[in-house]
Scaffold this motif. Structure first.
Motif, short mmCIF file in Angstrom:
data_model
loop_
_atom_site.label_atom_id
_atom_site.label_comp_id
_atom_site.label_asym_id
_atom_site.label_seq_id
_atom_site.Cartn_x
_atom_site.Cartn_y
_atom_site.Cartn_z
N ASN A 79 0.92 -0.96 0.05
CA ASN A 79 0.04 -0.38 -0.02
C ASN A 79 0.57 1.56 -0.20
O ASN A 79 0.18 2.26 -0.20
N GLN A 116 2.11 1.09 -7.18
CA GLN A 116 1.36 0.62 -7.43
C GLN A 116 1.60 0.49 -9.28
O GLN A 116 1.63 1.45 -10.04
N TYR A 150 3.85 6.13 -9.87
CA TYR A 150 3.32 5.17 -9.99
C TYR A 150 3.87 4.50 -11.56
O TYR A 150 4.00 5.71 -12.87
N ASP A 205 -2.99 -2.15 -10.55
CA ASP A 205 -3.43 -2.64 -9.51
C ASP A 205 -5.01 -1.68 -9.54
O ASP A 205 -5.47 -1.77 -8.96
N LEU A 206 -4.48 -0.52 -9.79
CA LEU A 206 -5.78 0.31 -10.04
C LEU A 206 -6.42 0.33 -11.52
O LEU A 206 -5.40 0.60 -12.50
N HIS A 248 -8.94 -2.04 -8.22
CA HIS A 248 -9.22 -1.16 -7.54
C HIS A 248 -10.30 0.01 -9.12
O HIS A 248 -9.16 0.15 -9.90
N GLU A 303 -4.45 7.72 -4.78
CA GLU A 303 -3.89 7.03 -3.59
C GLU A 303 -5.18 6.43 -2.69
O GLU A 303 -4.54 5.40 -2.00
N LEU A 333 -6.70 3.54 -3.50
CA LEU A 333 -6.30 2.24 -3.39
C LEU A 333 -5.82 2.06 -2.22
O LEU A 333 -6.16 0.75 -1.14
#
Length: 298
Positions: free
Chosen positions: A56, A61, A89, A99-100, A129, A165, A168
């Motif tokens: 995290n 990510q 990122y 991840d997103l 996400h 941010e 996530l």
């Protein structure tokens, strides 16, 4: 102008400033027989952000960014990608490894909006996400398929890092405000933000947002609003910076380029003459679409 359904422990938050960054410290129980104290449900303004650890850590990510629509939308996506990359990122085209997902939508044609809705459903099924942006959530924020998702408004793209941010972390952030300066509407985010260009040789510059018309069939008007022009000096500065970075072609874009400057006391021809002075030899300038009745009255 976003777990299979929604991130765990999701909080709906109007703005990131409403979040409290205090860390939650839970004391150890002194007796085995003592029952743990059950805390009352916290209000949104009392929401606590847990410390970021392990996977995290912000800026580590992978982000998948998908764009639909016009050159203005593409420019917005390049600005968002630039800010995310500058923060650390990684922008990826591999949606499965991301991840997103950041989805930048368009309302002009129904197929584009349908693709946007289908992509949202795919992301949910894959447990990604999700942050949505662009004209669809801006123009119809109460649409059922964007409920519970983090949203970035078309004039809030300069805060994409904050939204990503928090998303996530499991929070839901909605930013749909309108920027103003000296009581007047602005064109949007600064033109000098970092950028990741899809084509490294082409710079897309949005010279204004919105338009002067009130067409009943146009959903983009609801998203982009009334005319808001960028000052000519900001546009010229962006063009000079782009040429210095190796760009050989500038695209001027907006919902209606012909209306540029009517809200700030200038005009499109005046802007073009200023840009001609900074275009290097061998480079060129392209002008985006405008309405015929506006074009002949420039």
């Amino acid at each position: 102008m976003a777990d299979p359904v929604s991130p765990p422990c999701s909080e709906i938050i109007d703005d990131i400033e409403d979040l409290v960054s205090t860390l939650s410290v839970v004391p150890k129980l002194r007796s085995r027989n003592k029952k743990p104290k059950v805390e009352k449900e916290k209000k949104i303004e009392d929401a606590v952000i847990e410390p970021a650890i392990g996977d995290n850590i912000p800026g580590t990510q992978n982000i998948y960014l998908k764009t639909w629509g016009c050159a203005h939308n593409s420019s917005d996506s390049e600005y968002m990608a630039g800010q995310l990359a500058a923060y650390g990122y990684r922008i990826t085209e591999d949606k499965t490894a991301a991840d997103l997902w950041l989805l930048n939508s368009c309302t002009v044609k129904s197929p584009a909006e349908d693709h946007f809705r289908n992509e949202i459903n795919t992301a949910k099924k894959m447990g990604k996400h999700l942050v949505v942006a662009g004209c669809v959530p801006q123009g119809a924020p109460k649409a059922s398929f964007v409920q519970g998702l983090s949203i970035i408004g078309v004039q809030q793209i300069d805060r994409v890092v904050e939204v990503v941010e928090e998303t996530l972390k499991g929070n839901t952030v909605v930013m749909l405000g309108t920027k103003k300066q000296s009581g007047k509407k602005m064109g949007g985010a600064s033109l000098l933000l970092p950028k990741v260009r899809r084509n490294p040789l082409i710079e897309i510059i949005a010279i204004n947002t919105g338009c002067l018309n009130q067409c009943t069939y146009c959903k983009t008007k609801h998203a982009r609003g009334d005319l808001g022009s960028y000052p000519p000096e900001e546009i010229v500065a962006r063009a000079k910076q782009a040429f210095e970075e190796g760009v050989v072609e500038i695209w001027l874009t907006s919902e209606d380029t012909g209306t540029y400057g009517r809200d700030i006391g200038t005009s499109l021809p005046e802007l073009l003459w200023k840009l001609v002075e900074v275009i290097p030899e061998g480079c060129r300038l392209r002008l985006g679409m405008t309405n015929p009745h506006i074009f002949w009255n420039i």
